[in-house]
Motif scaffolding. Structure first.
Motif, PDB file in Angstrom:
ATOM      1  N   GLU A  15      38.804  40.048  41.052  1.00 47.46           N
ATOM      2  CA  GLU A  15      37.564  39.235  40.490  1.00 47.46           C
ATOM      3  C   GLU A  15      37.529  38.716  39.582  1.00 47.46           C
ATOM      4  OE1 GLU A  15      34.284  41.849  42.695  1.00 47.46           O
ATOM      5  OE2 GLU A  15      33.732  40.289  42.158  1.00 47.46           O
ATOM      6  N   VAL A  18      34.199  34.867  34.910  1.00 46.33           N
ATOM      7  CA  VAL A  18      33.601  33.385  34.904  1.00 46.33           C
ATOM      8  C   VAL A  18      33.604  33.628  33.171  1.00 46.33           C
ATOM      9  CG1 VAL A  18      33.393  31.558  35.903  1.00 46.33           C
ATOM     10  CG2 VAL A  18      33.824  33.748  37.256  1.00 46.33           C
ATOM     11  N   SER A  29      42.452  32.075  36.976  1.00 41.91           N
ATOM     12  CA  SER A  29      43.350  32.176  38.629  1.00 41.91           C
ATOM     13  C   SER A  29      43.957  33.203  38.275  1.00 41.91           C
ATOM     14  CB  SER A  29      42.985  30.892  39.278  1.00 41.91           C
ATOM     15  OG  SER A  29      43.826  30.013  38.813  1.00 41.91           O
ATOM     16  N   ARG A  71      42.963  32.798  47.795  1.00 44.68           N
ATOM     17  CA  ARG A  71      41.912  32.465  47.333  1.00 44.68           C
ATOM     18  C   ARG A  71      41.628  31.016  47.827  1.00 44.68           C
ATOM     19  NH1 ARG A  71      41.328  29.579  42.287  1.00 44.68           N
ATOM     20  NH2 ARG A  71      43.491  28.125  41.957  1.00 44.68           N
ATOM     21  N   ASN A 104      34.291  33.797  43.637  1.00 51.93           N
ATOM     22  CA  ASN A 104      35.705  33.882  43.248  1.00 51.93           C
ATOM     23  C   ASN A 104      36.393  34.962  43.574  1.00 51.93           C
ATOM     24  OD1 ASN A 104      35.137  30.913  41.786  1.00 51.93           O
ATOM     25  ND2 ASN A 104      33.132  32.348  41.134  1.00 51.93           N
ATOM     26  N   GLN A 106      39.145  37.486  44.942  1.00 54.26           N
ATOM     27  CA  GLN A 106      41.213  37.453  45.661  1.00 54.26           C
ATOM     28  C   GLN A 106      41.762  38.656  46.142  1.00 54.26           C
ATOM     29  OE1 GLN A 106      43.470  35.830  42.778  1.00 54.26           O
ATOM     30  NE2 GLN A 106      41.538  34.561  41.353  1.00 54.26           N
TER      31      GLN A 106
END
Ligand SMILES: Cc1cn([C@H]2C[C@H](O)[C@@H](COP(=O)(O)OP(=O)(O)O[C@H]3O[C@H](C)C(=O)[C@H](O)[C@H]3O)O2)c(=O)[nH]c1=O
Length: 177
Positions: A15, A18, A29, A71, A104, A106
């Motif tokens: 994660e 952000v 990312s 993702r 968000n 992944q």
């Protein structure tokens, strides 16, 4: 960045941090320096799907095996990784997780896994990095509803849309790995 291990060795959830402000938000990312596994990605892929599409379970054989960092940019999927490493204690076991544009999250899927996802919202954009190039001749896979793996795809069977290729995939026990 938050890392959460799964019960399948080497497969983990990432994660990113952000940064929100009045304009919106920013996140890295992917950052090779901060990534918690020694991997060098060489190919980025993207697919767009409507709700009900199921892509997988796929993997590339032998030297063409791919690790993936997956993702969702828009929409939502149930993402699934299946451990098919012959010597693994968790051989045949799977891990599934909801990935969407809000959380968000992944998933890092190491080499030696089969991978697939069920699309839970229309116009879902799925993006992923691979550490080995696409090699059509090395493509293989497992049928999505293999009873020995028993994945709950969160879709009704009559709404699932498979490619013609995926409809013909075998059960895991039919594969020589
Ligand atoms: C994967 C790939 C495909 N293609 C071409 C081959 C076909 O003409 C077309 C669609 O391929 P396919 O139907 O295999 O795409 P998906 O069903 O989304 O397959 C992927 O979905 C599952 C979830 C995965 O994890 C794999 O990355 C991959 O197998 O793109 C390429 O040109 N390069 C590629 O790397």
């Amino acid at each position: 960045m938050k890392i959460t291990n799964t019960p399948l060795a080497g497969c983990f959830v990432l994660e990113p941090q952000v940064f929100g402000d009045a304009r919106g938000s920013f996140m890295e990312s992917y950052n090779e320096q901060k990534f918690p596994a020694k991997v060098h990605f060489v190919q980025d892929n993207q697919s767009i799907s409507q709700k009900g599409v199921l892509r997988g379970l796929h993997f590339q054989k032998g030297e063409h095996a791919q690790a993936k960092l997956v993702r969702v940019i828009r929409g939502e999927v149930l993402d699934v990784a299946v451990d098919i490493r012959p010597d693994s204690e968790t051989f045949g076991q799977h891990f599934s997780i909801i990935l969407n544009a809000e959380n968000n999250k992944q998933l890092f899927v190491p080499r030696g896994f089969a991978h697939g996802f069920a699309v839970l919202e229309d116009n879902t954009i799925f993006a992923y990095k691979c550490d080995n190039f696409y090699h059509k001749e090395a493509e293989s896979g497992i049928i999505y509803n293999d009873p020995d793996i028993a994945i709950d795809w969160m879709l009704d069977d009559d709404e699932i849309m498979l490619s013609d290729k995926d409809k013909l995939l075998p059960n895991l026990k039919m594969l020589s790995l």
